[in-house]
Design an enzyme around this catalytic site. Structure first.
Site, PDB file in Angstrom:
ATOM      1  CG  ASP A  15      -4.203   6.593  -3.999  1.00  0.00           C
ATOM      2  OD1 ASP A  15      -4.152   5.702  -3.116  1.00  0.00           O
ATOM      3  OD2 ASP A  15      -5.196   6.786  -4.734  1.00  0.00           O
TER       4      ASP A  15
ATOM      5  NE  ARG B 228       2.850   2.147  -7.785  1.00  0.00           N
ATOM      6  CZ  ARG B 228       2.251   2.540  -8.913  1.00  0.00           C
ATOM      7  NH1 ARG B 228       2.957   3.045  -9.902  1.00  0.00           N
ATOM      8  NH2 ARG B 228       0.950   2.413  -9.055  1.00  0.00           N
TER       9      ARG B 228
ATOM     10  CE  LYS C 159      -7.341   4.692  -2.755  1.00  0.00           C
ATOM     11  NZ  LYS C 159      -6.931   4.593  -4.162  1.00  0.00           N
TER      12      LYS C 159
ATOM     13  CE  LYS D 225      -1.649  -1.689  -1.679  1.00  0.00           C
ATOM     14  NZ  LYS D 225      -2.052  -0.971  -2.904  1.00  0.00           N
TER      15      LYS D 225
ATOM     16  CG  ASP E  98      -4.789   3.205  -0.619  1.00  0.00           C
ATOM     17  OD1 ASP E  98      -4.351   4.305  -0.216  1.00  0.00           O
ATOM     18  OD2 ASP E  98      -4.634   2.787  -1.790  1.00  0.00           O
TER      19      ASP E  98
ATOM     20  CG  ASP F  97      -4.948  -1.339  -0.874  1.00  0.00           C
ATOM     21  OD1 ASP F  97      -4.878  -2.077  -1.867  1.00  0.00           O
ATOM     22  OD2 ASP F  97      -4.395  -0.226  -0.797  1.00  0.00           O
TER      23      ASP F  97
ATOM     24  CD  GLU G 220      -1.230   2.529  -1.225  1.00  0.00           C
ATOM     25  OE1 GLU G 220      -1.421   3.400  -2.091  1.00  0.00           O
ATOM     26  OE2 GLU G 220      -1.897   1.484  -1.161  1.00  0.00           O
TER      27      GLU G 220
END
Ligand code: BES
Ligand code: MN
Ligand code: ZN
Length: 487
Positions: free
Chosen positions: A335, A339, A264, A252, A257, A276, A337
């Protein structure tokens, strides 16, 4: 904007082995609580008076008449590799202004001298790591010269492996600590390209057009709200001669993020979201060391790089994506994201039918809450691959705990409009759901998923960590890949 200043690649530390300690460097020693007697110039009674009981990582500094310090660290009753790594870190911290350090080498049952030396070097170098690229005054004095005092066979090999493994972690930390305005997806790809090729990897960088051609719908959807283009980086390591196996890695690489439209809150967790891309960073760093460590298998790494921003062009809640393998996904929360971008790479990786796929991601707050800042989560569709991850984590001093890939929970990802939802309501077991989602894209290839959401960041200096990016996973992956064919 250039990636400036670049992560420091060539750390100056020289690491060597000698039968006796140099006279003028700080000396580190290790004592067991069971064998605690006099430690000249202190008697056992004086040690007790100072509260020194030799419990793990407890330190006491002894001064000789000439002003030379000996730092003694406790390792408890029956020290493990992790205990001596942490004790070496504690010595390095206690002697924080000294650039030259020597360490006696304690014995550890069930570990070779090579492994002990490797752990000591990691502990000492990493406890003195600091990210100083963007400040005038460095925060810590790095160790420039480390001497391991021993005559044991294998010590030299352990010292050099320890140096490489510490550098792998340090590079991961550098990348994780680099702020988002200095490390966009395209800058991360540029860095991976320059650094990867300098270390003998084949590097391919995929731009927006190629990402569209490959129908990487997850990466495109996460990138939709951004003014910064996405990148996919494909790294390939080929061993000399016929490979003893073929493994794919997926990381990832969310450079920041914000959550997208599911923005968020502006809190402490959000403020750390430059981290992230920890998974992608750890893959790059580990793969770059494979040649030096003589890895016998072929390894392909996919780094999925973009930020996750809200804007008028961003993916909306309820949008449905058609993924590369034909499955449709309803985006319940933008959020979730990670996956989405990981799914694309899993499909790509599975198409080349490797022996196994391992992915690593700061994927879920759920795993972070379950296992805390020291222990990562692992889930997979193949117990042997999960076991390899757990074993590699143990050797690396990066503990990993298995969570169940409980198939019946797939019902929680049912969607009214698509084949599957990207997540479910808050309060449900999201760490497991995220892994179940990913497994829909592995095409039946043996796979294990490592969730480092809790472990990627340290808030205090403890063990080998200092506050900031921990580099967690980089040493684990290095052990996993270099030890792969041996099993
Ligand atoms: N990058 C985060 C996961 C994360 C959370 C890492 C906290 C480190 C600390 C991930 O993209 C995310 O936002 N996950 C959501 C998923 C939820 C919306 C289903 C989460 O865990 O809250
Ligand atoms: Mn997120
Ligand atoms: Zn994320």
């Amino acid at each position: 904007m250039p990636l400036s200043p670049a992560p420091s690649l060539d750390r100056p530390a020289t690491v060597s082995v000698a039968p006796v300690a140099p006279e003028d460097a700080t000396l580190g020693r290790f004592v067991r609580s069971t064998g605690l007697g006099d430690l000249a110039p202190l008697s056992a009674a004086e040690l007790a008076g100072h509260g020194f009981t030799a419990k793990p990582a407890q330190v006491i500094t002894l001064w000789s008449g000439e002003g030379r310090a000996t730092v003694v660290a406790g390792v408890g009753e029956r020290p493990t590799l992790a205990d001596v790594r942490d004790a070496a870190a504690a010595i390095a911290r206690a002697s924080g202004r000294q650039a030259r350090l020597s360490l006696e080498v304690p014995s550890v049952s069930d570990a070779t001298a090579e492994q002990v030396v490797e752990a000591l070097v990691e502990g000492a170098l990493l406890a003195r790591y600091s990210y100083d690229a963007l400040r005038e005054e460095p925060q810590r004095v790095p160790i420039t010269e480390l001497v391991l005092v021993t005559e044991a066979a294998g010590a030299e090999a352990g010292a050099q492996r320890g140096r490489v493994l510490a550098a792998v972690t340090a590079l991961t930390r550098d990348l994780v600590n680099t702020p988002h305005n200095h490390l966009t997806a395209s800058l991360l790809a540029e860095f991976a390209s320059a650094y990867g090729s300098s270390r003998g990897l084949e590097v391919e960088v995929f731009g927006m057009e190629e990402i569209r051609d490959l129908r990487l719908a997850g990466l495109l959807a996460v990138n939709a709200g951004s003014v910064e283009p996405a990148r996919m980086v494909k790294l390939t390591y080929r061993p000399d001669g016929e490979p003893a196996g073929r493994v794919a890695l997926v990381g990832k690489g969310i450079t920041y993020d914000a959550g997208g439209i599911s923005l968020k809150p502006s809190d402490g967790t959000h403020a750390q979201m430059k981290n992230d891309m920890s998974g992608a960073a750890s893959i790059l760093a580990a793969m770059a060391a494979l040649g030096e460590l003589g890895c016998a298998i072929e390894v392909t790494g996919y780094l999925m790089c973009t930020n996750n921003m809200p804007s008028g062009s961003a993916t909306a809640l309820g949008d449905v994506l058609t993924m590369r393998n034909g499955k449709t996904v309803e985006v319940i929360d933008t959020d979730a994201e990670g996956r989405l971008v990981m799914a694309d790479a899993l499909v790509l990786a599975a198409e080349s039918r490797p022996d196994a796929i391992f992915d690593i991601a700061t994927l879920t707050g759920s795993v972070s809450r379950a296992l805390g800042p020291d222990v990562a989560g692992v889930l997979g569709n193949d117990q042997a691959m999960v076991d390899r991850v757990v074993a590699a984590g143990h050797l690396a001093g990066e503990p990993v705990w298995q969570l169940p890939l409980h198939k019946p929970y797939l019902r929680m990802l049912d969607s009214d409009t698509a084949d599957i939802s990207n997540c479910a309501a808050i309060g449900l077991p999201d760490g497991i759901l995220a892994a179940l989602f990913l497994d829909e894209f592995t095409g039946g290839v043996p796979w294990a998923h490592i969730d480092v959401a809790g472990t990627a960041q340290a808030s205090t200096a403890h063990s080998v960590k200092v506050p900031g990016g921990s580099g967690f996973g980089a040493r684990l992956l290095t052990h996993l890949l270099t030890g792969y064919a041996a099993e």
